[in-house]
Design a protein around this motif. Structure first.
Motif, PDB file in Angstrom:
ATOM      1  N   ASP A   1       0.842  -1.198   0.000  1.00 41.83           N
ATOM      2  CA  ASP A   1       0.000   0.000   0.000  1.00 41.83           C
ATOM      3  C   ASP A   1       0.875   1.244   0.000  1.00 41.83           C
ATOM      4  O   ASP A   1       1.739   1.413   0.865  1.00 41.83           O
ATOM      5  N   LEU A   2       0.636   2.123  -0.961  1.00 44.91           N
ATOM      6  CA  LEU A   2       1.317   3.406  -1.027  1.00 44.91           C
ATOM      7  C   LEU A   2       0.525   4.522  -0.360  1.00 44.91           C
ATOM      8  O   LEU A   2       0.936   5.676  -0.372  1.00 44.91           O
ATOM      9  N   SER A   3      -0.635   4.200   0.205  1.00 45.60           N
ATOM     10  CA  SER A   3      -1.553   5.213   0.744  1.00 45.60           C
ATOM     11  C   SER A   3      -1.821   6.297  -0.297  1.00 45.60           C
ATOM     12  O   SER A   3      -1.572   7.489  -0.060  1.00 45.60           O
ATOM     13  N   PRO A   4      -2.328   5.902  -1.473  1.00 47.09           N
ATOM     14  CA  PRO A   4      -2.536   6.874  -2.539  1.00 47.09           C
ATOM     15  C   PRO A   4      -3.596   7.912  -2.176  1.00 47.09           C
ATOM     16  O   PRO A   4      -4.591   7.598  -1.514  1.00 47.09           O
ATOM     17  N   ILE A   5      -3.350   9.134  -2.602  1.00 45.40           N
ATOM     18  CA  ILE A   5      -4.308  10.217  -2.422  1.00 45.40           C
ATOM     19  C   ILE A   5      -5.062  10.386  -3.741  1.00 45.40           C
ATOM     20  O   ILE A   5      -4.449  10.676  -4.768  1.00 45.40           O
ATOM     21  N   SER A   6      -6.351  10.168  -3.726  1.00 42.56           N
ATOM     22  CA  SER A   6      -7.131  10.325  -4.948  1.00 42.56           C
ATOM     23  C   SER A   6      -7.316  11.805  -5.256  1.00 42.56           C
ATOM     24  O   SER A   6      -7.357  12.654  -4.360  1.00 42.56           O
ATOM     25  N   GLU A   7      -7.409  12.110  -6.520  1.00 45.29           N
ATOM     26  CA  GLU A   7      -7.629  13.472  -6.993  1.00 45.29           C
ATOM     27  C   GLU A   7      -8.810  14.092  -6.251  1.00 45.29           C
ATOM     28  O   GLU A   7      -9.897  13.521  -6.216  1.00 45.29           O
ATOM     29  N   GLY A   8      -8.578  15.242  -5.616  1.00 43.35           N
ATOM     30  CA  GLY A   8      -9.642  15.925  -4.897  1.00 43.35           C
ATOM     31  C   GLY A   8      -9.839  15.455  -3.473  1.00 43.35           C
ATOM     32  O   GLY A   8     -10.671  16.005  -2.748  1.00 43.35           O
ATOM     33  N   SER A   9      -9.089  14.413  -3.036  1.00 47.41           N
ATOM     34  CA  SER A   9      -9.210  13.915  -1.678  1.00 47.41           C
ATOM     35  C   SER A   9      -8.116  14.529  -0.802  1.00 47.41           C
ATOM     36  O   SER A   9      -7.481  15.514  -1.171  1.00 47.41           O
ATOM     37  N   THR A  10      -7.862  13.943   0.369  1.00 47.14           N
ATOM     38  CA  THR A  10      -6.927  14.519   1.335  1.00 47.14           C
ATOM     39  C   THR A  10      -5.971  13.463   1.870  1.00 47.14           C
ATOM     40  O   THR A  10      -6.223  12.254   1.774  1.00 47.14           O
ATOM     41  N   VAL A  11      -4.897  13.934   2.475  1.00 48.05           N
ATOM     42  CA  VAL A  11      -3.957  13.046   3.148  1.00 48.05           C
ATOM     43  C   VAL A  11      -4.660  12.286   4.269  1.00 48.05           C
ATOM     44  O   VAL A  11      -4.465  11.077   4.448  1.00 48.05           O
TER      45      VAL A  11
ATOM     46  N   LEU B   1       0.691  -7.803  -3.593  1.00 48.74           N
ATOM     47  CA  LEU B   1      -0.198  -7.166  -4.552  1.00 48.74           C
ATOM     48  C   LEU B   1      -0.485  -5.717  -4.184  1.00 48.74           C
ATOM     49  O   LEU B   1      -0.839  -5.414  -3.043  1.00 48.74           O
ATOM     50  N   THR B   2      -0.332  -4.851  -5.163  1.00 49.79           N
ATOM     51  CA  THR B   2      -0.721  -3.463  -4.975  1.00 49.79           C
ATOM     52  C   THR B   2      -1.864  -3.152  -5.929  1.00 49.79           C
ATOM     53  O   THR B   2      -1.756  -3.348  -7.144  1.00 49.79           O
TER      54      THR B   2
END
Length: 374
Positions: A10-20, A346-347
């Motif tokens: 898990d890279l802890s991705p930030i989705s467009e328009g979301s937050t940390v 798996l990512t």
């Protein structure tokens, strides 16, 4: 049939328009769910100054361990070029003191290679390139797989290291890690004991993407090795071969142990999965072009790449396993057979968190993972 264990990266991705904040909540939620669905380990990455929230692996690992009960939690991987062996052992030893037997310390050479890229000609260490593979699992490596000198790279290194600091020698840092954990470390003839850290039950792994120092050191030290197929599919077989050639049995392992990572997106149907993965090329391009990982794009509004842009990411896009659980399971079985992997990591990155959860749930069920009783 009995299949190898599955783990999560898990890279802890930030989705467009979301937050940390939301990205980190999603990470903890995914860890809880994948533990219930039978996944073996939960790895968190280390990335800085980009559109993901996984910049502090030891802290994040502690939070995940506190929120779960069984699943092992580890770093994939600590970038040793940005820190010291003592800092790593003390921080991970702190987490291990409270969650002993569940913490994996994965380390890698990324920091050293980035420093070499800035200090040298901008290309860093060259990768060995595998020959094309008819199965499509192992395409040639891209022409510029190593880090290139960019303003972002230079600025990041300046922020992550003390002024005029030099990236430590990788082999020397591995020696220091081992000595600190064993309680035998000395500096300038003075014994130093890491507390917490000395005697910690950490499982040490090395993560690598090529047939270079990381694969050789993992083998020579008798440590488990994780080959980053999801990052560099064209050099995976070379990396694994080098590890196995170099392997010397140790107190940790009597024979080689290889984990292989892969990008996956699983949905109810192949068509639905392709829709969820539609913005993956744009996201990988943001990484490969030297701008750093962008916030994960919404597939509904992503601008298609040009032919020239796509060539830079083709190896990763075409080795992302996308489809129904049955489709992806077939591809993963082929990857496991080709690499002899003892474990698959798996990512799965999607724009919506619910789709990411469903991806892991569907695949775990199809793979036959043993679900926990709750």
């Amino acid at each position: 049939m009995t299949r190898v264990p599955l783990s999560v990266l898990d890279l802890s991705p930030i989705s467009e328009g979301s937050t940390v904040q939301q990205a980190l909540r999603n990470t903890v939620d995914l860890a809880r769910q994948t533990e219930e669905w039978g996944y073996e380990r939960y790895w968190v990455a280390e990335h800085h100054f980009v559109g993901v929230a996984s910049s502090s692996p030891a802290v994040l690992i502690g939070l995940i361990a506190a929120a779960t009960n069984r699943i092992r939690v580890g770093s994939a991987a600590v970038q040793l070029g940005f820190t010291t062996a003592a800092a790593v052992v003390e921080s991970f030893g702190t987490v291990d003191a409270l969650y002993s037997g569940r913490i994996d310390l994965g380390v890698g050479r990324s920091g050293q290679r980035r420093a070499e890229a800035v200090a040298g000609d901008g290309r860093g260490m060259p990768e060995r390139v595998s020959s094309p593979d008819p199965s499509g699992l192992f395409p040639p490596a891209p022409a510029e797989a190593a880090p290139r000198r960019t303003p972002l790279l230079s600025a990041s290194l300046a922020a992550l290291q003390q002024p005029e600091a030099q990236a430590p020698d990788f082999v020397g840092q591995l020696d220091d890690l081992a000595a600190l954990l064993a309680g035998t470390y000395e500096r300038d003839g003075v014994p130093l004991t890491a507390r917490p850290g000395a005697g910690a039950g950490l499982s040490v792994w090395l993560f690598g993407s090529s047939a270079g120092p990381t694969a050789r050191e993992a083998g020579a030290r008798g440590l488990p090795f994780a080959a980053s197929y999801h990052f560099s599919p064209g050099t995976t077989l070379d990396a694994i071969d080098e590890y196995r050639r170099s392997f010397v049995p140790s107190a940790n392992l009597s024979e080689p142990y290889v984990a292989v990572s892969a990008d996956v997106v699983v949905a109810e149907s192949d068509e639905q999965a392709r829709g969820l993965a539609a913005s993956f090329p744009q996201w990988v391009y943001s990484i490969r072009s030297g701008h750093g990982a962008a916030e994960y794009p919404n597939p509904d509004g992503a601008t298609p790449l040009t032919d020239e842009q796509y060539r830079l990411v083709a190896d990763r896009v075409e080795t992302q396993f996308v489809g129904s659980a049955a489709t992806v399971t077939d591809r993963l079985e082929a990857l496991q057979e080709a690499t002899g992997a003892d474990e698959l990591v798996l990512t799965s990155v999607t724009y919506d968190h619910v789709d990411r959860l469903r991806s892991y749930e569907l695949l775990g069920k199809e793979w036959g993972l043993p679900r926990l009783r709750v």
